[in-house]
Design a protein around this motif. Structure first.
Motif, PDB file in Angstrom:
ATOM      1  N   UNK A 199     -29.041  21.857  15.548  1.00 33.00           N
ATOM      2  CA  UNK A 199     -29.060  23.269  15.923  1.00 33.00           C
ATOM      3  C   UNK A 199     -28.698  24.051  14.662  1.00 33.00           C
ATOM      4  N   UNK A 200     -29.614  24.915  14.211  1.00 33.38           N
ATOM      5  CA  UNK A 200     -29.379  25.719  12.997  1.00 33.38           C
ATOM      6  C   UNK A 200     -28.889  24.859  11.830  1.00 33.38           C
ATOM      7  N   UNK A 201     -29.594  23.827  11.517  1.00 35.91           N
ATOM      8  CA  UNK A 201     -29.320  22.896  10.414  1.00 35.91           C
ATOM      9  C   UNK A 201     -27.968  22.172  10.506  1.00 35.91           C
ATOM     10  N   UNK A 202     -27.354  22.214  11.695  1.00 36.06           N
ATOM     11  CA  UNK A 202     -26.150  21.410  11.944  1.00 36.06           C
ATOM     12  C   UNK A 202     -26.488  20.387  13.021  1.00 36.06           C
ATOM     13  N   UNK A 203     -26.039  19.167  12.826  1.00 30.93           N
ATOM     14  CA  UNK A 203     -26.262  18.162  13.866  1.00 30.93           C
ATOM     15  C   UNK A 203     -25.030  18.152  14.762  1.00 30.93           C
ATOM     16  N   UNK A 204     -25.207  18.469  16.035  1.00 28.68           N
ATOM     17  CA  UNK A 204     -24.063  18.542  16.959  1.00 28.68           C
ATOM     18  C   UNK A 204     -24.138  17.364  17.923  1.00 28.68           C
ATOM     19  N   UNK A 205     -23.127  16.522  17.838  1.00 28.55           N
ATOM     20  CA  UNK A 205     -23.136  15.303  18.652  1.00 28.55           C
ATOM     21  C   UNK A 205     -21.763  15.035  19.255  1.00 28.55           C
ATOM     22  N   UNK A 206     -21.742  14.471  20.452  1.00 27.39           N
ATOM     23  CA  UNK A 206     -20.451  14.106  21.035  1.00 27.39           C
ATOM     24  C   UNK A 206     -19.858  12.887  20.317  1.00 27.39           C
ATOM     25  N   UNK A 240     -18.756  17.101  15.364  1.00 27.44           N
ATOM     26  CA  UNK A 240     -18.442  16.515  16.672  1.00 27.44           C
ATOM     27  C   UNK A 240     -18.293  17.636  17.699  1.00 27.44           C
ATOM     28  N   UNK A 241     -19.055  17.505  18.771  1.00 25.73           N
ATOM     29  CA  UNK A 241     -18.996  18.495  19.846  1.00 25.73           C
ATOM     30  C   UNK A 241     -19.192  17.728  21.158  1.00 25.73           C
ATOM     31  N   UNK A 242     -18.088  17.499  21.852  1.00 23.09           N
ATOM     32  CA  UNK A 242     -18.164  16.656  23.057  1.00 23.09           C
ATOM     33  C   UNK A 242     -18.938  17.318  24.197  1.00 23.09           C
ATOM     34  N   UNK A 243     -19.239  18.605  24.049  1.00 24.83           N
ATOM     35  CA  UNK A 243     -20.055  19.289  25.073  1.00 24.83           C
ATOM     36  C   UNK A 243     -21.534  19.333  24.687  1.00 24.83           C
ATOM     37  N   UNK A 244     -21.857  18.835  23.511  1.00 23.29           N
ATOM     38  CA  UNK A 244     -23.277  18.830  23.086  1.00 23.29           C
ATOM     39  C   UNK A 244     -24.004  17.749  23.875  1.00 23.29           C
ATOM     40  N   UNK A 245     -25.237  18.030  24.294  1.00 18.05           N
ATOM     41  CA  UNK A 245     -25.966  17.025  25.069  1.00 18.05           C
ATOM     42  C   UNK A 245     -26.471  15.881  24.190  1.00 18.05           C
ATOM     43  N   UNK A 246     -26.561  14.708  24.781  1.00 19.60           N
ATOM     44  CA  UNK A 246     -27.204  13.566  24.145  1.00 19.60           C
ATOM     45  C   UNK A 246     -28.510  13.341  24.901  1.00 19.60           C
ATOM     46  N   UNK A 247     -29.637  13.633  24.270  1.00 19.85           N
ATOM     47  CA  UNK A 247     -30.948  13.536  24.920  1.00 19.85           C
ATOM     48  C   UNK A 247     -30.943  14.167  26.314  1.00 19.85           C
ATOM     49  N   UNK A 248     -30.375  15.391  26.377  1.00 20.23           N
ATOM     50  CA  UNK A 248     -30.513  16.174  27.603  1.00 20.23           C
ATOM     51  C   UNK A 248     -29.354  16.083  28.572  1.00 20.23           C
TER      52      UNK A 248
END
Ligand SMILES: NC(=O)c1ccc[n+]([C@@H]2O[C@H](COP(=O)([O-])OP(=O)(O)OC[C@H]3O[C@@H](n4cnc5c(N)ncnc54)[C@H](OP(=O)(O)O)[C@@H]3O)[C@@H](O)[C@H]2O)c1
Length: 251
Positions: A148-155, A213-221
């Motif tokens: 998202x906006x050149x940042x990778x947001x992942x749990x 790290x963003x624990x609220x970011x979706x992983x494949x939906x």
């Protein structure tokens, strides 16, 4: 001599399975659309399975497919393969699937894999379901869908990622053995949060994106829990470590 057919035998895992079985002196052929076999339309399937003793399904839909198309792919392709295998009297149907599908997850891709697994379990054919964790090689795709906006947001959900070469080894081993009529889970030797796994791979590739790290970011939906992607106790752990793989391949 037993005859093995690898569906999706030109793919990342399928080609490795073909290599492993050939190296073991087995009679193996690869089948996919590029060899005139389409498991969705059924084209070429009866011919490809003629005389087959073991069918290994490592097919995957094109990455451009949406959720509904992915579901349609796995259910149609698997139903066609099982029907052709039943007609041919196949003695072992092996499916490559994903760790986490047996849990509550809400991930659309995993729903499709769960439907695929149910078809196999209910087919009446002797079968083995091999569940693998995230392949090291899959980190780039995870990053792409999570940018998202050149940042990778992942749990920080935990996983034990595995090298594709170890998956191929594991599946080939299962395929030459007796049908499990059940499931086996395979995984890599180390545990990482998804964010850390992808951060290490992107760093090795000199990819400029930061991984947050963003624990609220979706992983494949779907928003997932810390343990959703972890293998079960007693999963078979393989040896290739992420840093060794990165040194060898550059990611
Ligand atoms: N990525 C991961 O981290 C991960 C983790 C666990 C499990 N898995 C599972 O592992 C399996 C293999 O994945 P992969 O990464 O090796 O896939 P891949 O490299 O994308 O290969 C897909 C294969 O499927 C074939 N294929 C596609 N459409 C087909 C059709 N209609 N009929 C026949 N063959 C078709 C392709 O060949 P053609 O183009 O010639 O048809 C190709 O050989 C999948 O079931 C996946 O869900 C993946």
């Amino acid at each position: 001599m037993a005859r093995f057919v690898v569906i999706g035998g030109s793919g990342r895992i399928g080609s490795g399975i073909v290599r492993e079985l050939s190296a073991g002196g087995h009679d193996v052929s690869a089948a996919s659309r590029r060899t005139g076999v389409d498991t969705v339309t059924g084209e070429g399937l009866a011919r490809a399975l003629a005389g087959a003793d073991v069918v290994i399904d490592s097919a995957r839909p094109p990455s451009s497919y949406g959720d509904d198309e992915v579901f349609e792919f796995f259910t149609t392709s698997t139903a066609n393969l099982l029907a052709a295998g039943t007609a041919e009297g196949v003695g072992h149907h092996v499916t490559v699937t994903t760790v986490g599908t047996t849990r509550r997850h809400g991930i659309p891709y995993y729903e499709a894999k769960t439907a695929q697994e149910s078809l196999v379990r209910e087919s009446g054919l002797p079968y083995s379901l091999v569940h693998a964790t995230q392949f090291f090689e899959f980190a780039g795709t995870i990053a792409e869908v999570s940018t998202v906006d050149s940042q990778v947001r992942l749990p920080g959900a935990l996983t034990r990622p595995i090298a594709a070469s170890d998956v191929a080894k594991a599946v080939a081993r299962v395929a030459v053995g007796p049908p499990l009529d059940g499931d086996i889970e395979i995984a890599g030797p180390e545990r990482f949060g998804l964010d850390e796994f992808v951060r290490r791979v992107l760093a090795a590739r000199h990819d400029p994106r930061t991984v947050v790290r963003d624990d609220d970011a979706p992983y494949f939906g779907a928003v997932i829990e810390e343990g959703t992607l972890l293998p079960v106790e007693g999963a078979r752990l393989f040896e290739t470590r992420l840093d060794d793989w990165l040194r060898r391949t550059g990611g």
